[in-house]
Design a protein around this motif. Structure first.
Motif, PDB file in Angstrom:
ATOM      1  N   ARG A  16      -4.552   8.807 -18.626  1.00  0.00           N
ATOM      2  CA  ARG A  16      -4.481   9.153 -17.208  1.00  0.00           C
ATOM      3  C   ARG A  16      -3.779   8.036 -16.449  1.00  0.00           C
ATOM      4  NH1 ARG A  16      -5.564  14.115 -18.328  1.00  0.00           N
ATOM      5  NH2 ARG A  16      -7.678  14.519 -18.943  1.00  0.00           N
ATOM      6  N   SER A  17      -2.956   8.425 -15.502  1.00  0.00           N
ATOM      7  CA  SER A  17      -2.295   7.430 -14.659  1.00  0.00           C
ATOM      8  C   SER A  17      -3.289   6.924 -13.621  1.00  0.00           C
ATOM      9  CB  SER A  17      -1.079   8.045 -13.958  1.00  0.00           C
ATOM     10  OG  SER A  17      -1.508   8.970 -12.967  1.00  0.00           O
ATOM     11  N   LEU A  18      -2.976   5.774 -13.051  1.00  0.00           N
ATOM     12  CA  LEU A  18      -3.834   5.234 -11.989  1.00  0.00           C
ATOM     13  C   LEU A  18      -3.847   6.168 -10.785  1.00  0.00           C
ATOM     14  CD1 LEU A  18      -2.964   1.451 -12.219  1.00  0.00           C
ATOM     15  CD2 LEU A  18      -5.039   2.601 -12.997  1.00  0.00           C
ATOM     16  N   SER A  19      -2.746   6.865 -10.562  1.00  0.00           N
ATOM     17  CA  SER A  19      -2.678   7.834  -9.470  1.00  0.00           C
ATOM     18  C   SER A  19      -3.649   8.993  -9.711  1.00  0.00           C
ATOM     19  CB  SER A  19      -1.255   8.350  -9.324  1.00  0.00           C
ATOM     20  OG  SER A  19      -1.177   9.278  -8.285  1.00  0.00           O
ATOM     21  N   GLU A  20      -3.712   9.468 -10.949  1.00  0.00           N
ATOM     22  CA  GLU A  20      -4.654  10.544 -11.287  1.00  0.00           C
ATOM     23  C   GLU A  20      -6.101  10.071 -11.143  1.00  0.00           C
ATOM     24  OE1 GLU A  20      -2.739  13.363 -14.635  1.00  0.00           O
ATOM     25  OE2 GLU A  20      -2.807  11.213 -15.183  1.00  0.00           O
ATOM     26  N   ILE A  67     -16.074  -0.704  -2.873  1.00  0.00           N
ATOM     27  CA  ILE A  67     -16.758  -0.724  -4.175  1.00  0.00           C
ATOM     28  C   ILE A  67     -15.742  -0.548  -5.295  1.00  0.00           C
ATOM     29  CG2 ILE A  67     -18.416   0.510  -5.643  1.00  0.00           C
ATOM     30  CD1 ILE A  67     -19.755  -1.102  -3.380  1.00  0.00           C
ATOM     31  N   ALA A  68     -14.844   0.418  -5.146  1.00  0.00           N
ATOM     32  CA  ALA A  68     -13.822   0.667  -6.169  1.00  0.00           C
ATOM     33  C   ALA A  68     -12.945  -0.564  -6.372  1.00  0.00           C
ATOM     34  CB  ALA A  68     -12.962   1.868  -5.780  1.00  0.00           C
ATOM     35  N   ASP A  69     -12.585  -1.215  -5.302  1.00  0.00           N
ATOM     36  CA  ASP A  69     -11.749  -2.408  -5.399  1.00  0.00           C
ATOM     37  C   ASP A  69     -12.455  -3.487  -6.231  1.00  0.00           C
ATOM     38  OD1 ASP A  69      -9.412  -4.006  -4.669  1.00  0.00           O
ATOM     39  OD2 ASP A  69     -10.840  -5.165  -3.478  1.00  0.00           O
ATOM     40  N   ARG A  70     -13.711  -3.680  -5.985  1.00  0.00           N
ATOM     41  CA  ARG A  70     -14.445  -4.713  -6.725  1.00  0.00           C
ATOM     42  C   ARG A  70     -14.699  -4.306  -8.177  1.00  0.00           C
ATOM     43  NH1 ARG A  70     -15.068  -5.181  -1.510  1.00  0.00           N
ATOM     44  NH2 ARG A  70     -15.626  -7.133  -0.512  1.00  0.00           N
ATOM     45  N   LEU A  71     -15.013  -3.035  -8.396  1.00  0.00           N
ATOM     46  CA  LEU A  71     -15.253  -2.575  -9.767  1.00  0.00           C
ATOM     47  C   LEU A  71     -13.982  -2.649 -10.613  1.00  0.00           C
ATOM     48  CD1 LEU A  71     -17.530   0.545  -9.158  1.00  0.00           C
ATOM     49  CD2 LEU A  71     -18.232  -1.683 -10.075  1.00  0.00           C
ATOM     50  N   SER A  72     -12.842  -2.438  -9.999  1.00  0.00           N
ATOM     51  CA  SER A  72     -11.581  -2.439 -10.745  1.00  0.00           C
ATOM     52  C   SER A  72     -11.076  -3.848 -11.036  1.00  0.00           C
ATOM     53  CB  SER A  72     -10.514  -1.635  -9.994  1.00  0.00           C
ATOM     54  OG  SER A  72     -10.206  -2.256  -8.769  1.00  0.00           O
ATOM     55  N   ASP A  78      -3.998  -7.248 -11.002  1.00  0.00           N
ATOM     56  CA  ASP A  78      -3.925  -7.112  -9.534  1.00  0.00           C
ATOM     57  C   ASP A  78      -2.957  -6.019  -9.079  1.00  0.00           C
ATOM     58  OD1 ASP A  78      -5.857  -9.013  -9.134  1.00  0.00           O
ATOM     59  OD2 ASP A  78      -4.450 -10.640  -8.686  1.00  0.00           O
ATOM     60  N   ALA A  79      -1.814  -5.909  -9.722  1.00  0.00           N
ATOM     61  CA  ALA A  79      -0.834  -4.879  -9.336  1.00  0.00           C
ATOM     62  C   ALA A  79      -1.387  -3.480  -9.611  1.00  0.00           C
ATOM     63  CB  ALA A  79       0.483  -5.083 -10.084  1.00  0.00           C
ATOM     64  N   GLN A  80      -2.031  -3.307 -10.743  1.00  0.00           N
ATOM     65  CA  GLN A  80      -2.638  -2.010 -11.075  1.00  0.00           C
ATOM     66  C   GLN A  80      -3.793  -1.699 -10.134  1.00  0.00           C
ATOM     67  OE1 GLN A  80      -3.432  -3.034 -15.200  1.00  0.00           O
ATOM     68  NE2 GLN A  80      -1.953  -1.483 -15.881  1.00  0.00           N
ATOM     69  N   ARG A  81      -4.553  -2.717  -9.807  1.00  0.00           N
ATOM     70  CA  ARG A  81      -5.670  -2.519  -8.875  1.00  0.00           C
ATOM     71  C   ARG A  81      -5.155  -2.062  -7.518  1.00  0.00           C
ATOM     72  NH1 ARG A  81      -8.682  -7.695  -7.676  1.00  0.00           N
ATOM     73  NH2 ARG A  81      -8.408  -7.438  -5.476  1.00  0.00           N
TER      74      ARG A  81
END
Length: 184
Positions: A16-20, A67-72, A78-81
């Motif tokens: 799965r892409s990060l967009s998905e 929350i998502a930012d911290r979990l990731s 960093d670029a993928q996050r």
């Protein structure tokens, strides 16, 4: 009625892409935020109107983005996050725009959400997510912001306690589980 969240991909073998993943997180986040807004109503807190309810939903969404930012942070670079969180936020803007237009009529509802997100992101930057979840100040900030939206009338006076002790924590647990499931 219990909220059922589907957080496993239909075809586990497919990458799965990060967009998905961001789109799936937005759908899950929207459902959790709406459920928490309904939960407040069920606990006898009073909304003035649909616009106020949508504002509360948006505060929960901002919280879930944090929350998502911290979990990731430990899962991707960093670029993928940044790509993941951007995809998540963009999809949420679509949900907010569509649902707000349906309830409130034509207008730009996405831009004010992005402004709120930017402002709150600076505020939430001070708070930590540890191994057990969001810290007390993290949850208190969510409760405070929702209390500001709901007012301090008699029936809404204790809303901050409800959010800190129950609803915010439950939103975190549901979202964190779904987040981890999507990355499996």
């Amino acid at each position: 009625m219990a909220l059922r969240i589907k957080s496993h991909w239909w075809n586990d073998e497919q990458q799965r892409s990060l967009s998905e993943i961001g789109g799936a997180l937005a759908f899950i986040g929207w459902r959790i935020a709406v459920d928490k807004a309904i939960s407040l109503h069920c606990e006898r807190f009073v909304y003035r109107d649909d616009a106020q309810r949508l504002e509360v939903i948006q505060e929960y969404l901002v919280f879930l983005i944090q929350i998502a930012d911290r979990l990731s942070h430990d899962l991707v670079d960093d670029a993928q996050r940044r790509d993941l969180i951007t995809a998540f936020a963009k999809k949420l803007v679509e949900h907010i725009q569509d649902n707000s237009q349906d309830l409130l009529g034509p207008g730009d509802y996405g831009s004010p959400f992005l402004s709120r997100l930017n402002q709150r992101s600076e505020e939430y930057a001070e708070f930590q997510l540890d191994d057990e979840g969001p810290t007390y100040p993290f949850l208190r900030h969510l409760g405070f912001e929702i209390q500001q939206l709901m007012g301090r009338e008699e029936e809404n006076r204790w809303i901050i306690d409800q959010i800190m002790d129950k609803d915010g924590w439950d939103a975190y647990k549901r979202f964190a589980k779904a987040f981890r499931d999507l990355f499996e």
